[in-house]
Design a protein around this motif. Structure first.
Motif, PDB file in Angstrom:
ATOM      1  N   THR A   1       0.815  -1.209   0.000  1.00  0.00           N
ATOM      2  CA  THR A   1       0.000   0.000   0.000  1.00  0.00           C
ATOM      3  C   THR A   1       0.853   1.266   0.000  1.00  0.00           C
ATOM      4  OG1 THR A   1      -1.781  -1.179   1.132  1.00  0.00           O
ATOM      5  CG2 THR A   1      -1.797   1.238   1.273  1.00  0.00           C
TER       6      THR A   1
ATOM      7  N   GLY B   1      -5.213  -3.246   0.545  1.00  0.00           N
ATOM      8  CA  GLY B   1      -5.122  -1.852   0.964  1.00  0.00           C
ATOM      9  C   GLY B   1      -6.046  -0.928   0.192  1.00  0.00           C
TER      10      GLY B   1
ATOM     11  N   ILE C   1      -5.887   3.163   0.061  1.00  0.00           N
ATOM     12  CA  ILE C   1      -5.416   3.775  -1.187  1.00  0.00           C
ATOM     13  C   ILE C   1      -6.437   4.778  -1.713  1.00  0.00           C
ATOM     14  CG2 ILE C   1      -4.836   3.297  -3.604  1.00  0.00           C
ATOM     15  CD1 ILE C   1      -3.740   0.546  -2.528  1.00  0.00           C
TER      16      ILE C   1
END
Length: 258
Positions: A60, A97, A101
């Motif tokens: 991430t 993630g 994000i």
């Protein structure tokens, strides 16, 4: 077999037939397709479930760093994308993630490209995950797939990796309260000896019923645009697509035909 993979986390900007000047984001492996579907028409090629264990996702933090540096590079060069589009080599919501994000993309967009919209192209198979659904509700355009009116044709076209009911997907799409764009690709052909056609009335009728339930802000209708991994697929004409699209007018659902 056709196959087109994105070899970077952030790619473009490119001129998109749907989203104008689009800066693409690929959250998935750079060397393979990683998806919950195995669509007969996918430009990324076929999904190979046996390879899933080999999938290497960028973490991430590195993705957020790539977004930050690329956004600033573009701004310094005087380029302004119309759209930041999450697509790439499969299903973007598979990245663990994804919600983080999205939050960071919104932050960077607001700072660097406040005029740009954020779009996610998804096959809608992970809407049952609260964090994924919540992240999608934060962005400008949730563009989610609905390619069939019946379970049988859904399985023939999209070929889900694990059992999933089309009716469940529709119910989850309806839960967005209209904050969703539906994308439908129409095709017909004979694939591996099996006839597939989602332009038949037996498909269009239920599809319209689903859309009436979902009440999307817009429906995007399009044909095959590139070579496909499965052979024997026919591109549907513009005239036929327009004929299908006009059946949305009594439902007061806006549409675009590409």
């Amino acid at each position: 077999m056709a196959c087109f993979l994105f070899d970077d986390i952030v790619f473009g900007p490119v001129k998109s037939r749907r989203f104008g000047v689009s800066l693409g984001v690929n959250l998935l492996p750079l060397d393979m397709k990683f998806c919950t579907f195995n669509c007969v028409y996918c430009e990324c090629g076929l999904t190979h479930p046996a390879q899933d264990k080999k999938a290497k996702l960028n973490n991430t933090e590195s993705i957020i760093h790539s977004l930050d540096s690329r956004f600033r590079e573009l701004k310094n060069n005087g380029l302004k994308p119309d759209n930041i589009t999450f697509a790439g080599n499969g299903e973007p919501t598979l990245h663990p993630g994804f919600p983080t994000i999205i939050d960071n993309t919104i932050r960077l967009r607001d700072e660097i490209f406040p005029q740009a919209e954020i779009t996610v192209l998804s096959n809608a198979t992970r809407l049952h995950i609260p964090a994924v659904r919540d992240a999608l509700l934060k962005i400008d355009n949730n563009v989610l797939k609905l390619d069939a009116g019946t379970q049988e044709t859904f399985e023939l076209i999209n070929r889900p990796a694990s059992p999933v009911k089309l009716a469940d997907i529709v119910s989850r799409l309806a839960s967005f309260g209209g904050r969703v764009v539906i994308q439908t690709l129409f095709l017909r052909g004979v694939i591996n000896g099996v006839s597939i056609d989602n332009t038949l009335e037996s498909e269009i009728g239920p599809w319209l019923g689903y859309l009436e339930k979902i009440k999307p802000s817009r429906v995007m209708i399009y044909p095959i645009d590139r070579s496909t991994p499965e052979q024997g697929i026919e591109k549907i004409s513009q005239a036929e697509l327009l004929g299908i699209a006009r059946r949305l007018e009594p439902l007061a659902i806006p549409y675009e035909v590409f």
